[in-house]
Design an enzyme around this catalytic site. Structure first.
Site, PDB file in Angstrom:
ATOM      1  N   ASP A 131      44.301 -52.898  16.766  1.00  0.00           N
ATOM      2  CA  ASP A 131      42.889 -53.072  16.385  1.00  0.00           C
ATOM      3  C   ASP A 131      42.177 -51.730  16.236  1.00  0.00           C
ATOM      4  O   ASP A 131      42.554 -50.746  16.857  1.00  0.00           O
ATOM      5  CB  ASP A 131      42.194 -53.922  17.466  1.00  0.00           C
ATOM      6  N   SER A 182      42.036 -62.299  21.422  1.00  0.00           N
ATOM      7  CA  SER A 182      41.838 -62.683  20.017  1.00  0.00           C
ATOM      8  C   SER A 182      42.915 -63.635  19.479  1.00  0.00           C
ATOM      9  O   SER A 182      43.464 -63.420  18.398  1.00  0.00           O
ATOM     10  CB  SER A 182      41.728 -61.433  19.120  1.00  0.00           C
ATOM     11  N   ASN A 228      41.165 -63.743  10.310  1.00  0.00           N
ATOM     12  CA  ASN A 228      40.865 -62.584   9.462  1.00  0.00           C
ATOM     13  C   ASN A 228      40.560 -62.960   8.006  1.00  0.00           C
ATOM     14  O   ASN A 228      40.080 -62.131   7.234  1.00  0.00           O
ATOM     15  CB  ASN A 228      42.008 -61.549   9.506  1.00  0.00           C
TER      16      ASN A 228
HETATM   17  C1  IPE Z   1      42.758 -58.989  16.145  1.00  0.00           C
HETATM   18  O1  IPE Z   1      41.817 -58.086  15.688  1.00  0.00           O
HETATM   19  C2  IPE Z   1      43.698 -59.353  15.037  1.00  0.00           C
HETATM   20  C3  IPE Z   1      44.577 -58.292  14.606  1.00  0.00           C
HETATM   21  C4  IPE Z   1      44.735 -57.133  15.181  1.00  0.00           C
HETATM   22  C5  IPE Z   1      45.364 -58.596  13.456  1.00  0.00           C
HETATM   23  P1  IPE Z   1      40.373 -58.574  15.180  1.00  0.00           P
HETATM   24  O2  IPE Z   1      39.642 -57.352  14.794  1.00  0.00           O
HETATM   25  O3  IPE Z   1      40.533 -59.629  14.168  1.00  0.00           O
HETATM   26  O4  IPE Z   1      39.793 -59.225  16.513  1.00  0.00           O
HETATM   27  P2  IPE Z   1      38.293 -59.490  16.965  1.00  0.00           P
HETATM   28  O5  IPE Z   1      37.581 -60.134  15.826  1.00  0.00           O
HETATM   29  O6  IPE Z   1      37.698 -58.159  17.298  1.00  0.00           O
HETATM   30  O7  IPE Z   1      38.404 -60.359  18.182  1.00  0.00           O
HETATM   31  C1  IPE Z   2      42.776 -54.147  12.885  1.00  0.00           C
HETATM   32  O1  IPE Z   2      41.705 -53.318  12.601  1.00  0.00           O
HETATM   33  C2  IPE Z   2      43.517 -54.609  11.676  1.00  0.00           C
HETATM   34  C3  IPE Z   2      43.273 -56.027  11.311  1.00  0.00           C
HETATM   35  C4  IPE Z   2      42.655 -56.897  12.021  1.00  0.00           C
HETATM   36  C5  IPE Z   2      43.795 -56.446  10.029  1.00  0.00           C
HETATM   37  P1  IPE Z   2      40.282 -53.909  12.194  1.00  0.00           P
HETATM   38  O2  IPE Z   2      40.229 -54.059  10.718  1.00  0.00           O
HETATM   39  O3  IPE Z   2      39.986 -55.130  12.973  1.00  0.00           O
HETATM   40  O4  IPE Z   2      39.334 -52.723  12.643  1.00  0.00           O
HETATM   41  P2  IPE Z   2      37.945 -52.866  13.400  1.00  0.00           P
HETATM   42  O5  IPE Z   2      38.184 -53.689  14.625  1.00  0.00           O
HETATM   43  O6  IPE Z   2      36.994 -53.518  12.451  1.00  0.00           O
HETATM   44  O7  IPE Z   2      37.575 -51.463  13.740  1.00  0.00           O
HETATM   45 MG    MG Z   3      39.094 -55.476  14.766  1.00  0.00          MG
END
Ligand code: IPE
Ligand code: IPE
Ligand code: MG
Length: 257
Positions: free
Chosen positions: A36, A209, A84
């Protein structure tokens, strides 16, 4: 071919010091990572979010190599959750394009290093081209033994449990209605794999998550404030050293042996 840690880490570095602290006879079998913070990494550099995802794929390569070298048997990587899909269409399509590029580039590395790719999640919901590429690499690597990479895509922990229940209800070969935890596990996407010993989350969020909800019942959790693109060998070794200091009791009053 990746070997072990010998000669891999810069002499005198923090990474090398951490590696010396590691007990190679007690490496966790299964490490799961919630990757993340790509978006925030990019934002902190005034870059578009997608640049964070691009930088994140370098961290994936490094985590795979380091994990194989220390002797981890299963590495689960949370790459795209069912939730997502709420993101802007442009971000999603670029993410999947990056994934397809990554697979094209890395399939050679997987083959040369005896690594097996396995996708967990609802594959049928993925864009066709990505699904085809994933299936191609899964087939190419299906007999590889050194380490399995479980790539979680269109994955949700609750959806996985529900999918398992549906499979059970439709399973004509089930002889009795008796169902143990072990038998239930065989209907999950992760059938046949040990539960994660260690769950890592980057970017400082203290939540799971919807990742591997059933499987992480007794996993040790390690959270770093670093964003995923900044996660390298050092952070993985730190997590492993820290893991080895924990006492896993599984409800008992003594450490499990
Ligand atoms: C969790 O990250 C999912 C992945 C790393 C693929 P998110 O960015 O989607 O999680 P939340 O929304 O902060 O809980
Ligand atoms: C994790 O990074 C990758 C995915 C969930 C695909 P994020 O895209 O969630 O990055 P932040 O949490 O918005 O910084
Ligand atoms: Mg994230």
């Amino acid at each position: 071919m990746f070997k072990d840690l010998e000669g891999f880490l810069a002499p005198g570095s923090e990474e090398e010091r951490l590696a010396r602290e590691l007990d190679l006879t007690r490496i966790p079998r299964h490490v799961a990572i919630i990757m993340d913070g790509n978006g925030r990494w990019a934002k902190s550099r005034n870059l578009p979010r997608i640049e964070g995802h691009r930088a994140g794929s370098k961290s994936v390569h490094e985590a795979v190599e380091t994990s194989a070298r220390v002797g981890i048997k299963v590495l689960s990587l949370y790459a795209f959750s069912k939730e997502n899909w709420k993101r802007p269409k442009g971000e999603i399509s670029t993410l999947f394009r990056l994934l397809a590029d990554y697979l094209k580039k890395e399939s050679k590395v997987l083959i040369e290093n005896d690594l097996r790719l396995r996708v967990i999640g609802q594959k049928e919901g993925l864009p066709t081209l990505v699904r085809r590429e994933l299936e191609r690499v899964e087939t190419l690597t299906r007999n590889n033994q050194r380490m399995q990479i479980c790539l979680a895509l269109n994955y949700g922990g609750r959806a996985e449990i529900l999918d398992a229940v549906k499979k059970i209800l439709n399973d004509k070969n089930r002889k009795s209605d008796d169902l143990s935890e072990e038998a239930f596990s065989r209907y999950l996407y992760t059938a046949g794999l040990p539960d994660p010993d260690l769950l890592i989350r980057t970017s400082g969020e203290f939540r799971v998550s919807n990742f591997l909800l059933w499987q992480i019942a007794y996993s040790e959790i390690w959270i770093t404030p670093d964003y995923w693109p900044d996660f390298g060998r050092k952070q993985l070794l730190q997590a492993l050293v820290d893991y080895q200091k924990r006492e896993r009791r599984f409800g008992d009053i003594h450490a499990a042996t």
